[in-house]
Write a protein that holds these residues in place. Structure first.
Motif, PDB file in Angstrom:
ATOM      1  N   LEU A  28       7.650 -14.239  -9.975  1.00 44.65           N
ATOM      2  CA  LEU A  28       7.249 -14.044 -11.361  1.00 44.65           C
ATOM      3  C   LEU A  28       6.104 -14.997 -11.667  1.00 44.65           C
ATOM      4  CD1 LEU A  28      10.793 -14.001 -13.015  1.00 44.65           C
ATOM      5  CD2 LEU A  28       9.342 -12.006 -12.595  1.00 44.65           C
ATOM      6  N   LYS A  29       5.031 -14.495 -12.237  1.00 43.97           N
ATOM      7  CA  LYS A  29       3.924 -15.376 -12.586  1.00 43.97           C
ATOM      8  C   LYS A  29       3.018 -14.677 -13.590  1.00 43.97           C
ATOM      9  CE  LYS A  29       1.198 -13.914  -8.554  1.00 43.97           C
ATOM     10  NZ  LYS A  29       0.491 -14.380  -7.324  1.00 43.97           N
ATOM     11  N   GLY A  30       2.230 -15.467 -14.277  1.00 46.30           N
ATOM     12  CA  GLY A  30       1.258 -14.920 -15.226  1.00 46.30           C
ATOM     13  C   GLY A  30       1.894 -14.447 -16.518  1.00 46.30           C
ATOM     14  N   LYS A  31       1.251 -13.460 -17.126  1.00 49.99           N
ATOM     15  CA  LYS A  31       1.723 -12.946 -18.412  1.00 49.99           C
ATOM     16  C   LYS A  31       3.019 -12.170 -18.261  1.00 49.99           C
ATOM     17  CE  LYS A  31      -2.735 -12.547 -20.777  1.00 49.99           C
ATOM     18  NZ  LYS A  31      -3.677 -11.627 -21.469  1.00 49.99           N
ATOM     19  N   ILE A  32       3.864 -12.278 -19.289  1.00 50.04           N
ATOM     20  CA  ILE A  32       5.093 -11.489 -19.343  1.00 50.04           C
ATOM     21  C   ILE A  32       4.737 -10.159 -19.977  1.00 50.04           C
ATOM     22  CG2 ILE A  32       7.432 -11.350 -20.284  1.00 50.04           C
ATOM     23  CD1 ILE A  32       7.418 -14.438 -20.331  1.00 50.04           C
ATOM     24  N   GLY A  33       4.745  -9.118 -19.177  1.00 50.70           N
ATOM     25  CA  GLY A  33       4.256  -7.830 -19.662  1.00 50.70           C
ATOM     26  C   GLY A  33       5.177  -7.186 -20.681  1.00 50.70           C
ATOM     27  N   ASP A  34       6.308  -6.666 -20.230  1.00 50.90           N
ATOM     28  CA  ASP A  34       7.237  -5.961 -21.111  1.00 50.90           C
ATOM     29  C   ASP A  34       8.445  -6.854 -21.411  1.00 50.90           C
ATOM     30  OD1 ASP A  34       5.675  -3.697 -21.262  1.00 50.90           O
ATOM     31  OD2 ASP A  34       6.547  -2.836 -19.441  1.00 50.90           O
ATOM     32  N   GLY A  35       8.297  -7.675 -22.412  1.00 51.28           N
ATOM     33  CA  GLY A  35       9.391  -8.533 -22.831  1.00 51.28           C
ATOM     34  C   GLY A  35       9.807  -8.200 -24.250  1.00 51.28           C
ATOM     35  N   PRO A  36      10.624  -9.031 -24.855  1.00 46.68           N
ATOM     36  CA  PRO A  36      11.058  -8.777 -26.235  1.00 46.68           C
ATOM     37  C   PRO A  36       9.918  -9.000 -27.218  1.00 46.68           C
ATOM     38  CG  PRO A  36      11.875 -10.904 -25.480  1.00 46.68           C
ATOM     39  CD  PRO A  36      11.241 -10.245 -24.293  1.00 46.68           C
ATOM     40  N   VAL A  37      10.043  -8.387 -28.387  1.00 48.90           N
ATOM     41  CA  VAL A  37       9.089  -8.626 -29.467  1.00 48.90           C
ATOM     42  C   VAL A  37       9.562  -9.839 -30.270  1.00 48.90           C
ATOM     43  CG1 VAL A  37       8.471  -6.187 -29.596  1.00 48.90           C
ATOM     44  CG2 VAL A  37      10.294  -7.082 -31.067  1.00 48.90           C
ATOM     45  N   GLU A  38       8.825 -10.177 -31.322  1.00 50.47           N
ATOM     46  CA  GLU A  38       9.244 -11.290 -32.173  1.00 50.47           C
ATOM     47  C   GLU A  38      10.609 -10.993 -32.781  1.00 50.47           C
ATOM     48  OE1 GLU A  38       6.537 -13.561 -35.112  1.00 50.47           O
ATOM     49  OE2 GLU A  38       7.725 -12.201 -36.377  1.00 50.47           O
TER      50      GLU A  38
END
Length: 704
Positions: free
Chosen positions: A533-543
């Motif tokens: 796992l590295k870099g931006k978290i693509g599909d994660g939770p919203v605020e």
């Protein structure tokens, strides 16, 4: 000329410089000021000046600088802890014709021109932050040249050198190296307003020259602040304390500071006071540097009634303020003395009010948890560095050591000064030098901190003179009753609050809802822990949303009680359940699509609480609970890795697995408390991979 004639001539020159510095033809040096200047500029000694705020310590080093420069000495180097101090000092120096510059983290583009000006002899005073002293480039390239050419070294807020002091800063320990590198005969001045006898002795010992040929001149004066009138107002509830501020802030003389213990409280209190018509602004270590400077100017110029601030607005802030109010007590009388010292400079009368809170001790306990790490973690840090093929960055090192970024940085700075590690470009390396863990000293420091907290509680309850109490804590031998405080009868503080203010404060504090910001980047070097796992978290939770922070003044108190280690597990308390529904109603307006299902995060310590939260929301929203983020490896402790992000992500991947029949639609992800935010992030990513079109986190509380 005789020795006496030389000293008399030097004093005459010194007082002429003082008059130029303060802009007054009648200004004269105090005897102790001249004693310090004489030691520095005539006798080339080392001196420690412990004098109250506003006594004129900066006049000592500016006048000494002018005397030394007139005789061909190199520039003065001042080590200062805060940018606020640097801005004030540069402005003061320029008034006396002193050419002053600063090197700090906010003016990197100016470093080379400043270095060129120093080399050309065009700089009289260089102000540097202690953090610069351990920057590899500055330490290896700039500092040796400064040590060889400076005419005077000044260490301001010198109590930071001592780990016995209330505000120990590891970066200040690097000053010992700078002291050792000074050529013989270079004078050194250390100044502070907040050092008791033990700290004074510790700092003086560290100032002793390498040859030991001269003792340090220690000048301790009376620590009375004749303009300050101290008082305590005890009010039962957070609503009443906020109401007191709203009702009585306008009565305070001039402009001032309202100190809070947490960043969240500064924002909450400032927003409430603005709604009540007061001209105030929030100020903390998280405030943008440009905005900080603007807010400081607004306070100095009286364009705001108050800054609602953390202790980030502290050391070195110089202004004529009419009051200081503390909403919550600092953890020691010495720290409190320093904060109240912001008021009464240049004024004959200033009011100081302390509004203690029930939650103060909880906040003190949190700060105490950040003490020097246990030996096992220190040894682990040294072992990892010793086995590394080259240097390691802090972010890479934290994948092997379970310490937060800040605590790890602090530990490494201490080990650096002790010679066990060295900071280099790109990170840290082990030196191989032997190092011992001084457990007895760390334990004694921890005990001293506990005594300071006990003394702060005694200050609240004392019927003695309050200024005398504080001066006794600083081992001031001249401490006497002040005649000005509430216990001496010189100050009367009303504890009355209007019903309207209490109602409005109650409404503000009971208004639930804080955002849970989504994590956007994976921690660095997770490959070291076996995770791709590295870099931006693509599909994660919203605020997401929570009722409140644990440190908040309103619902925070109920949440702190709910999450105490000894609290009994059970259903969501009705007041928090009601607050949660209010949060849901407000939040629903931001949803693109309504959630179609609920997934709960399984809890080993509070299964009833989380279960009741999920099923209760299911009944109210008429949507099913479709599964859980389940505990599959109970050998991984519930909070394991919480100290740093990489360790936490790895622990969550081992401990949990998604067990749910996830529908194609938005899913409400439910947990009890946000600590690091990584459990919700990892669960959210798993839900998205399982088919959820959006993941909306919802918790009762958040720790930050």
């Amino acid at each position: 000329m005789t020795t006496e004639e030389i000293r008399a001539e030097a004093r005459g020159q010194a007082e002429a410089h003082l008059r130029a510095l303060v802009g007054s033809d009648s200004a004269v040096l105090r005897d102790d000021q001249w004693s310090a200047i004489e030691a520095l500029a005539v006798d080339s000694r080392r001196a420690l000046v412990v004098q109250r705020t506003g006594w004129g310590k900066s006049a000592v080093y500016f006048v000494a600088t002018l005397l030394l420069r007139s005789r061909g000495a190199g520039p003065t180097v001042i080590v200062s802890p805060l940018l606020a101090l640097m801005r004030n000092q540069i402005a003061a120096a320029e008034r006396a014709g002193i050419r002053a510059v600063t090197i700090n983290s906010t003016n990197i583009e100016q470093w080379q021109p400043i270095n060129d000006a120093i080399n050309a002899g065009e700089v009289d005073v260089l102000l540097v932050s202690p953090e610069r002293l351990n920057n590899p480039g500055f330490r290896d390239e700039v500092m040796p040249r400064l040590a060889a050419t400076c005419g005077l070294l000044v260490v301001d807020e010198a109590h930071c050198i001592s780990d016995w002091g209330h505000d120990f800063r590891p970066d200040y320990r690097r000053i010992r190296t700078l002291l050792a590198d000074l050529p013989p005969g270079i004078p050194v001045l250390a100044t502070t307003a907040t050092a008791n006898a033990r700290v004074t002795a510790d700092v003086a010992e560290q100032l002793v020259s390498a040859t030991g040929e001269q003792e340090v001149l220690v000048l301790r004066g009376s620590l009375d602040r004749e303009s300050l009138r101290l008082g305590v107002v005890r009010l039962r509830t957070a609503e009443m304390r906020l109401a007191w501020l709203a009702d009585h802030l306008a009565e305070q003389p001039g402009s001032g500071i309202v100190y809070c213990l947490t960043v969240a409280a500064t924002q909450e209190v400032a927003a409430f006071l603005r709604d009540r018509g007061h001209e105030v602004a929030a100020y903390s270590g998280q405030t943008d540097p440009t905005e900080r400077a603007a807010l400081e100017s607004a306070l100095v110029e009286g364009r705001v009634k108050a800054l609602v601030a953390t202790s980030a607005l502290g050391m070195g802030f110089d202004a004529s303020l009419g009051f200081v109010i503390n909403l919550g007590a600092p953890q020691s009388p010495v720290a409190y003395y320093q904060q109240v010292g912001r008021a009464g400079r240049g004024t004959d009368d200033a009011t100081v009010v302390l509004l203690p809170q029930l939650e103060d001790r909880d906040i003190w306990a949190y700060f105490a948890s950040l003490a020097f790490p246990p030996e096992q973690l220190v040894r682990q840090t040294l072992e990892v560095l010793a086995q590394a093929p080259g240097s390691m960055s802090t972010v890479a090192l934290e994948t092997y050591v379970e310490l937060s970024r800040n605590r790890l940085e602090t530990l490494l700075k201490v080990l650096d000064v002790d010679g066990a590690v060295r900071r280099v470009k790109g990170g840290w390396v082990a030196t191989g030098e032997p190092w011992s863990y001084d457990a007895d000293r760390y334990a004694r420091v921890a005990q001293a901190r506990q005594r300071e907290q006990d003394a702060m509680l005694d200050y609240l309850d004392t019927d003695r003179c309050r200024m005398r109490f504080l001066r006794d804590q600083l081992d001031d031998p001249d401490a006497t009753d002040c005649g000005r405080c509430d216990n001496c009868g010189g100050l009367t503080l009303s504890s009355s609050v209007t019903e309207a203010a209490v109602d409005e404060a109650g409404a503000a504090l009971s208004r639930p809802g804080v955002a849970i910001e989504p994590r956007k980047m994976w921690p660095t070097a997770l490959a070291n822990l076996g995770l791709d796992l590295k870099g931006k978290i693509g599909d994660g939770p919203v605020e997401g949303r929570a009722i409140a922070r644990l440190t908040d003044l309103g619902h925070g108190q109920a949440l702190r009680a709910l999450f105490r280690a000894d609290a009994v597990d059970g259903p969501v308390p009705p007041p928090l359940a009601s607050a949660l529904l209010t949060v849901m109603k407000d939040w629903a307006g931001d949803w693109t699509d309504r959630p179609v299902a609920i997934v709960g995060v399984e809890s080993a310590s509070r299964p009833q609480l989380v279960g009741d939260l999920a099923t209760g929301l299911s009944r109210v929203m008429q949507i099913p609970v479709v599964g859980r983020f389940a505990i599959v490896d109970a050998s991984v402790a519930p909070g394991q890795g919480a100290a740093n992000s990489a360790q936490r992500v790895a622990a969550i991947h081992r401990r949990f697995r998604l067990e749910a029949d996830v529908p194609a639609g938005p899913v409400l992800l439910v947990d009890d408390l946000v600590v690091s935010g990584w459990t919700l992030t990892v669960a959210g990513v798993a839900l998205r991979e399982a088919g959820a079109t959006a993941v909306l986190p919802l918790t009762l509380g958040t720790q930050t």
